[in-house]
Scaffold this motif. Structure first.
Motif, mmCIF file in Angstrom:
data_model
loop_
_atom_site.group_PDB
_atom_site.id
_atom_site.type_symbol
_atom_site.label_atom_id
_atom_site.label_comp_id
_atom_site.label_asym_id
_atom_site.label_seq_id
_atom_site.Cartn_x
_atom_site.Cartn_y
_atom_site.Cartn_z
ATOM 1 N N GLU A 70 30.546 18.155 5.358
ATOM 2 C CA GLU A 70 29.371 17.595 5.456
ATOM 3 C C GLU A 70 28.839 17.318 3.936
ATOM 4 O O GLU A 70 28.890 17.996 3.086
ATOM 5 C CB GLU A 70 28.115 18.533 6.004
ATOM 6 C CG GLU A 70 28.350 18.566 7.683
ATOM 7 C CD GLU A 70 27.414 19.783 8.194
ATOM 8 O OE1 GLU A 70 26.443 20.034 7.452
ATOM 9 O OE2 GLU A 70 27.680 20.183 9.257
ATOM 10 N N ASP A 129 35.339 21.876 16.764
ATOM 11 C CA ASP A 129 34.123 21.224 16.364
ATOM 12 C C ASP A 129 34.287 20.670 14.919
ATOM 13 O O ASP A 129 33.589 20.560 14.123
ATOM 14 C CB ASP A 129 32.890 22.373 16.380
ATOM 15 C CG ASP A 129 33.151 23.243 15.329
ATOM 16 O OD1 ASP A 129 34.297 23.352 14.803
ATOM 17 O OD2 ASP A 129 32.416 24.083 14.929
ATOM 18 N N PHE A 130 35.585 20.185 15.009
ATOM 19 C CA PHE A 130 36.047 19.472 13.518
ATOM 20 C C PHE A 130 36.069 18.044 13.685
ATOM 21 O O PHE A 130 36.630 17.377 12.473
ATOM 22 C CB PHE A 130 37.240 20.133 12.637
ATOM 23 C CG PHE A 130 38.332 20.616 13.776
ATOM 24 C CD1 PHE A 130 38.496 21.962 13.886
ATOM 25 C CD2 PHE A 130 39.298 19.505 14.157
ATOM 26 C CE1 PHE A 130 39.334 22.214 14.981
ATOM 27 C CE2 PHE A 130 40.196 20.018 15.015
ATOM 28 C CZ PHE A 130 40.377 21.542 15.367
ATOM 29 N N ASP A 152 33.938 24.379 7.224
ATOM 30 C CA ASP A 152 34.547 25.140 7.857
ATOM 31 C C ASP A 152 36.151 24.805 7.790
ATOM 32 O O ASP A 152 36.127 23.477 7.535
ATOM 33 C CB ASP A 152 34.153 25.306 9.441
ATOM 34 C CG ASP A 152 34.813 26.410 10.192
ATOM 35 O OD1 ASP A 152 35.493 27.116 9.574
ATOM 36 O OD2 ASP A 152 34.749 26.461 11.585
ATOM 37 N N CYS A 212 38.660 15.250 11.662
ATOM 38 C CA CYS A 212 39.338 15.711 10.398
ATOM 39 C C CYS A 212 40.383 16.984 10.805
ATOM 40 O O CYS A 212 40.089 18.088 10.492
ATOM 41 C CB CYS A 212 38.304 16.428 9.588
ATOM 42 S SG CYS A 212 37.148 14.993 8.899
ATOM 43 N N ARG A 228 35.867 20.867 8.638
ATOM 44 C CA ARG A 228 34.670 20.387 9.123
ATOM 45 C C ARG A 228 33.938 20.109 7.779
ATOM 46 O O ARG A 228 33.541 21.115 6.847
ATOM 47 C CB ARG A 228 33.679 21.225 10.073
ATOM 48 C CG ARG A 228 32.317 20.392 10.452
ATOM 49 C CD ARG A 228 31.906 21.341 11.780
ATOM 50 N NE ARG A 228 31.839 22.708 11.478
ATOM 51 C CZ ARG A 228 30.823 23.295 11.106
ATOM 52 N NH1 ARG A 228 29.803 22.381 10.272
ATOM 53 N NH2 ARG A 228 30.614 24.383 10.930
#
Ligand SMILES: Cc1cc2nc3c(=O)[nH]c(=O)nc-3n(C[C@H](O)[C@H](O)[C@H](O)COP(=O)(O)OP(=O)(O)OC[C@H]3O[C@@H](n4cnc5c(N)ncnc54)[C@H](O)[C@@H]3O)c2cc1C
Ligand code: SF4
Length: 337
Positions: free
Chosen positions: A250, A220-221, A256, A224, A248
């Motif tokens: 934001e 889920d990255f 993460d 990146c 990850r």
């Protein structure tokens, strides 16, 4: 080369039955095992050629994970459309390794099980605790330019040479095995082991067990990520240091992070405390330098390889910068940048 029995079972059950003696070995692509037999380092009593087993498929499971059959070749895995799209860090790591010819033969299971490239391990005229327990370690005080800076013991300072496994460590893979006592799943962080006092045992596989597949959850990255491999030549060389990094982010804050290192230890090296320390921090070189120092807090050179500590520090920072910028290194591009 010693005499050995050769059999070619057609089912997993028959393969497991045939592997159920300590000196029996599975034969997959043969790119490591046959070399070791020629050097008289491996002396299997029985070769169980597993190439007829139905372990050659790549599937997406109902939960969106990737299931890789143990006999999928490194080439098929690296170039698979789903792997290129969703698990590009894995594809990149595999393409950074070996040569096209080797990748065509080498399998996922064999890559997990490949043995160290320590010079002394390959030379039966020298002392080596991994090859012959209790004989000593020629690399300690010897030529140890490629050896470990983390997790080594007084018995062995060798590193695990795989690229694929470093990406799998960052991706939280698990290894599915089947043996005389049934099936079990081993998280990749518990598959390879540090040498301790038993360097002859590279991993936690039990006698008679066969790797059947590897499962990798959906990442889920996004973009990146990167696989950075530092080596003596730009191709066809094992890693001095490699880094699989994924973030990850934001609004500039790290949510993460995964950082796995190759070429530094007996196993792909992941430090979960160091990763936790980076969560909530702002993306940038200061945070990256801080986590690199954290990961390498206990790093120790063995003489010839002292340079690896600083090399690893810089590689971690560079990999995290590449990952954060969403500019993973293309393994087809061999230039340095
Ligand atoms: C010149 C050269 C350069 C290389 N460069 C790199 C590199 O840069 N990066 C890198 O990562 N690798 C590199 N490799 C290593 C290569 O990736 C491995 O040799 C290969 O992945 C091993 O896979 P294989 O299928 O040929 O295994 P094999 O040689 O058939 O087997 C290796 C070991 O795995 C065991 N095994 C195989 N399959 C299973 C299974 N399903 N269950 C249980 N045990 C099993 C065997 O019994 C044996 O002990 C290089 C190899 C060579 C020869
Ligand atoms: S480092 Fe390990 S593999 Fe190399 S000589 Fe020492 S005991 Fe053997």
């Amino acid at each position: 080369m010693n005499r050995f029995e050769y059999i070619r079972p057609a089912t997993v059950a028959d393969a497991i039955a045939a592997l159920n003696e300590p000196a029996a070995r599975a034969l997959a692509g043969g790119t490591n095992l046959v070399d070791l037999m020629k050097y008289d380092v491996a002396q299997p009593s029985r070769l169980v050629d597993i190439n007829r087993l139905p372990l050659k498929s790549i599937e997406i499971t109902s939960s969106g994970a990737l299931r890789i059959g143990a006999l999928v070749t490194n080439t098929d895995l690296a170039w698979h459309r789903d792997v290129r799209d969703k698990w590009p860090i894995l594809s990149s790591a595999i393409l950074a390794g070996a040569s096209p010819q080797l990748r065509n033969a080498a399998t996922a299971g064999g890559n997990l099980m490949q043995r160290t490239r320590c010079y002394y391990f390959y030379d039966p005229s020298t002392a080596c605790n991994k090859r012959q327990p209790g004989s000593g370690c020629s690399a300690i005080g010897g030529v140890n330019r490629i050896h470990a800076i983390l997790g080594a013991s007084d018995s062995c300072i060798a590193v695990h040479p795989s690229d694929m496994c470093v990406a799998m460590a960052a991706l939280d893979a698990s290894v599915e095995v089947e043996g005389p006592e049934g099936k079990r799943s081993i998280p990749i962080s518990g598959f390879h082991r540090l040498p301790g006092g038993e360097p002859e045992r590279d991993n936690t596989l039990r006698v008679g067990e066969l790797i059947t597949s590897i499962i990798i959850p959906e990442p889920d990255f996004g973009p990146c990520h990167t696989y950075l491999k530092i080596r003596d030549r730009l191709s066809y060389a094992f890693a001095l240091i490699s880094v699989a990094a994924a973030l990850r982010v934001e609004e500039g804050i790290i949510q993460d992070v995964r950082i796995a290192l190759g070429g530094v230890a007996h196993k792909p090296w992941r430090d979960f405390d160091a990763e936790r320390s980076l969560k909530g921090e702002r993306v940038g070189i200061q945070s990256f330098k801080h986590v690199a120092d954290f990961i390498l807090r206990d790093a120790k050179g063995q003489g010839d390889n002292d340079f690896k500590v600083e090399l690893a520090r810089r590689a971690i920072v560079r990999a995290l910068e590449q990952a954060a910028a969403g500019t993973p290194q293309d393994q087809a591009d061999k230039s340095l940048h």
